[in-house]
Design a protein around this motif. Sequence first.
Motif, PDB file in Angstrom:
ATOM      1  N   ASP A   3      41.967  43.644  79.222  1.00  0.00           N
ATOM      2  CA  ASP A   3      43.357  43.901  79.589  1.00  0.00           C
ATOM      3  C   ASP A   3      44.307  43.505  78.471  1.00  0.00           C
ATOM      4  OD1 ASP A   3      42.627  44.860  82.081  1.00  0.00           O
ATOM      5  OD2 ASP A   3      42.678  42.868  82.987  1.00  0.00           O
ATOM      6  N   LYS A   4      43.964  42.411  77.789  1.00  0.00           N
ATOM      7  CA  LYS A   4      44.784  41.908  76.702  1.00  0.00           C
ATOM      8  C   LYS A   4      43.903  41.512  75.529  1.00  0.00           C
ATOM      9  CE  LYS A   4      48.770  42.321  78.732  1.00  0.00           C
ATOM     10  NZ  LYS A   4      49.788  43.282  78.209  1.00  0.00           N
ATOM     11  N   LEU A   5      44.395  41.745  74.326  1.00  0.00           N
ATOM     12  CA  LEU A   5      43.628  41.420  73.127  1.00  0.00           C
ATOM     13  C   LEU A   5      44.570  40.803  72.106  1.00  0.00           C
ATOM     14  CD1 LEU A   5      40.627  41.854  72.528  1.00  0.00           C
ATOM     15  CD2 LEU A   5      41.220  43.959  71.334  1.00  0.00           C
ATOM     16  N   ASN A   6      44.219  39.609  71.637  1.00  0.00           N
ATOM     17  CA  ASN A   6      45.019  38.906  70.631  1.00  0.00           C
ATOM     18  C   ASN A   6      44.501  39.263  69.236  1.00  0.00           C
ATOM     19  OD1 ASN A   6      46.609  37.596  72.554  1.00  0.00           O
ATOM     20  ND2 ASN A   6      45.187  35.863  72.701  1.00  0.00           N
ATOM     21  N   ILE A  15      49.403  49.299  54.968  1.00  0.00           N
ATOM     22  CA  ILE A  15      48.606  49.698  56.124  1.00  0.00           C
ATOM     23  C   ILE A  15      48.603  48.589  57.172  1.00  0.00           C
ATOM     24  CG2 ILE A  15      46.374  48.897  55.225  1.00  0.00           C
ATOM     25  CD1 ILE A  15      47.088  52.128  57.250  1.00  0.00           C
ATOM     26  N   ALA A  16      48.673  47.328  56.738  1.00  0.00           N
ATOM     27  CA  ALA A  16      48.762  46.207  57.679  1.00  0.00           C
ATOM     28  C   ALA A  16      50.055  46.300  58.481  1.00  0.00           C
ATOM     29  CB  ALA A  16      48.698  44.876  56.932  1.00  0.00           C
ATOM     30  N   ARG A  17      51.117  46.705  57.831  1.00  0.00           N
ATOM     31  CA  ARG A  17      52.404  46.849  58.513  1.00  0.00           C
ATOM     32  C   ARG A  17      52.368  47.985  59.533  1.00  0.00           C
ATOM     33  NH1 ARG A  17      56.515  43.931  56.352  1.00  0.00           N
ATOM     34  NH2 ARG A  17      55.937  42.704  54.514  1.00  0.00           N
ATOM     35  N   GLN A  18      51.697  49.065  59.183  1.00  0.00           N
ATOM     36  CA  GLN A  18      51.593  50.170  60.123  1.00  0.00           C
ATOM     37  C   GLN A  18      50.806  49.760  61.363  1.00  0.00           C
ATOM     38  OE1 GLN A  18      51.258  54.306  58.521  1.00  0.00           O
ATOM     39  NE2 GLN A  18      50.776  53.266  56.604  1.00  0.00           N
ATOM     40  N   PHE A  19      49.714  49.027  61.146  1.00  0.00           N
ATOM     41  CA  PHE A  19      48.926  48.609  62.296  1.00  0.00           C
ATOM     42  C   PHE A  19      49.679  47.575  63.132  1.00  0.00           C
ATOM     43  CE2 PHE A  19      45.723  45.975  64.456  1.00  0.00           C
ATOM     44  CZ  PHE A  19      45.139  46.970  65.229  1.00  0.00           C
ATOM     45  N   ALA A  20      50.405  46.683  62.490  1.00  0.00           N
ATOM     46  CA  ALA A  20      51.194  45.696  63.231  1.00  0.00           C
ATOM     47  C   ALA A  20      52.208  46.383  64.138  1.00  0.00           C
ATOM     48  CB  ALA A  20      51.903  44.751  62.260  1.00  0.00           C
ATOM     49  N   GLY A  21      52.842  47.438  63.619  1.00  0.00           N
ATOM     50  CA  GLY A  21      53.754  48.211  64.451  1.00  0.00           C
ATOM     51  C   GLY A  21      53.036  48.829  65.626  1.00  0.00           C
ATOM     52  N   GLY A  22      51.789  49.259  65.409  1.00  0.00           N
ATOM     53  CA  GLY A  22      50.988  49.828  66.486  1.00  0.00           C
ATOM     54  C   GLY A  22      50.626  48.813  67.551  1.00  0.00           C
ATOM     55  N   VAL A  23      50.214  47.623  67.123  1.00  0.00           N
ATOM     56  CA  VAL A  23      49.885  46.561  68.077  1.00  0.00           C
ATOM     57  C   VAL A  23      51.082  46.250  68.965  1.00  0.00           C
ATOM     58  CG1 VAL A  23      49.310  44.110  68.318  1.00  0.00           C
ATOM     59  CG2 VAL A  23      48.072  45.519  66.672  1.00  0.00           C
ATOM     60  N   ASN A  24      52.259  46.241  68.369  1.00  0.00           N
ATOM     61  CA  ASN A  24      53.463  45.859  69.108  1.00  0.00           C
ATOM     62  C   ASN A  24      53.934  46.904  70.112  1.00  0.00           C
ATOM     63  OD1 ASN A  24      53.590  43.335  67.922  1.00  0.00           O
ATOM     64  ND2 ASN A  24      54.973  43.967  66.292  1.00  0.00           N
ATOM     65  N   VAL A  25      53.421  48.137  70.033  1.00  0.00           N
ATOM     66  CA  VAL A  25      53.741  49.135  71.061  1.00  0.00           C
ATOM     67  C   VAL A  25      52.525  49.467  71.920  1.00  0.00           C
ATOM     68  CG1 VAL A  25      55.539  50.155  69.610  1.00  0.00           C
ATOM     69  CG2 VAL A  25      53.248  51.185  69.633  1.00  0.00           C
ATOM     70  N   SER A  26      51.387  48.833  71.632  1.00  0.00           N
ATOM     71  CA  SER A  26      50.174  49.110  72.393  1.00  0.00           C
ATOM     72  C   SER A  26      50.273  48.538  73.799  1.00  0.00           C
ATOM     73  CB  SER A  26      48.952  48.519  71.674  1.00  0.00           C
ATOM     74  OG  SER A  26      48.981  47.097  71.708  1.00  0.00           O
ATOM     75  N   LYS A  27      49.385  48.996  74.665  1.00  0.00           N
ATOM     76  CA  LYS A  27      49.362  48.531  76.049  1.00  0.00           C
ATOM     77  C   LYS A  27      48.626  47.199  76.190  1.00  0.00           C
ATOM     78  CE  LYS A  27      49.268  53.280  77.816  1.00  0.00           C
ATOM     79  NZ  LYS A  27      48.467  54.301  78.537  1.00  0.00           N
ATOM     80  N   THR A  28      47.751  46.907  75.233  1.00  0.00           N
ATOM     81  CA  THR A  28      46.850  45.766  75.395  1.00  0.00           C
ATOM     82  C   THR A  28      46.982  44.691  74.331  1.00  0.00           C
ATOM     83  OG1 THR A  28      45.145  46.950  74.131  1.00  0.00           O
ATOM     84  CG2 THR A  28      45.101  47.196  76.541  1.00  0.00           C
ATOM     85  N   GLY A  29      47.606  45.006  73.198  1.00  0.00           N
ATOM     86  CA  GLY A  29      47.543  44.101  72.053  1.00  0.00           C
ATOM     87  C   GLY A  29      48.731  43.179  71.882  1.00  0.00           C
ATOM     88  N   THR A  30      48.445  41.987  71.344  1.00  0.00           N
ATOM     89  CA  THR A  30      49.470  41.026  70.933  1.00  0.00           C
ATOM     90  C   THR A  30      49.140  40.569  69.525  1.00  0.00           C
ATOM     91  OG1 THR A  30      49.789  40.226  73.190  1.00  0.00           O
ATOM     92  CG2 THR A  30      50.548  38.799  71.407  1.00  0.00           C
ATOM     93  N   LEU A  31      50.118  40.648  68.635  1.00  0.00           N
ATOM     94  CA  LEU A  31      49.896  40.156  67.277  1.00  0.00           C
ATOM     95  C   LEU A  31      49.998  38.639  67.290  1.00  0.00           C
ATOM     96  CD1 LEU A  31      49.321  40.639  64.354  1.00  0.00           C
ATOM     97  CD2 LEU A  31      51.730  41.166  63.976  1.00  0.00           C
TER      98      LEU A  31
END
Length: 330
Positions: A3-6, A15-31
């Motif tokens: 349900d949640k992934l840290n 590319i790290a910045r792009q993925f960080a932006g993705g984590v922050n709009v994902s349903k399950t992820g927390t940076l």
Amino acid sequence: MADKLNWGILATGGIARQFAGGVNVSKTGTLTAVGSRTLESAQKFTEQYGGKPYGSYDEVLADPNVDAVYIALPHHLHYEWTIKCAEAGKAILCEKPFTLNALEAKRALNEVRKHNVFFMEAFMYRCHPQTLKLQELLAAKVIGDVKVVNSEFGFAAGKTWENFRTDGALGGGGLMDVGTYCVSLTRLVAGSEPESAHYSAYIGDKGYDEFGSGCMKFPGEFTASFGTGVHINLKNGAWIYGTEGSIHIENPWKANSGKLTVYKNGAEPESWQLNCTNDELYGYEADAVAEFLEAKECPYMTLEDTINNMRALDMLRATAGLVFAAETTV
């Protein structure tokens, strides 16, 4: 499914910045954590995206709150840090290309299996609804039997551009950067591995392929061609031709614009517009890791797929004389 992934991220580049932006709009992820070679760089990154900054990569792996790690390091460091992540018991999402060759990929994935952790190579387009729709159409044989695939992915960086992508010793160049997408998509469509492959490349003074054209032949009546480069702007689309029609994907890689269109012989074209923002694109990828965490791999990009993609890349660059000083060969 988790349900949640840290998440922890290794490196603070583009590319790290792009993925960080993705984590922050994902349903399950927390940076949760970000590691860099300097604490200052990590702090600047976390000020914008969140998470705890660390002045080393090892500190991210030592953080007990981190469940999964995104390896955003240069190509030649993926092998080493995948093994370290596996030994730390972290789920792994590793940027493409996974390693510098298939030997490294096989050895690293042996460690992944040994430590029983999740792994996926970060071909983000594989997790996008547009790619899943493409697979659905191909499975239904809407254009009959596929015979030819043509694809392109290239961009024109300036001649003074300097990073690991312009270092021939470290796996730089078009094929190992954006060319990997063309090889990956072609293999996905083919559903098999190339019998032969050739890459004609312009290799500049720094020993990397500035641009080039490749071709592959697959079992049966199936051939493919692609263009790639880091010093040439290409259309960056894909055409798939079958016995009963064709499919055009205007933007197969980022899917932030354009359409997927089926041109069926004797029928009106049918299109799907499955666009997303750049953050959403990487958010799909983060959510795919959470969804298949317990299975230890994602069906969109399996471990076997990763090894076979590296084998195809090995075949292609061997014909162009591309050798990387940093790669493990024995």
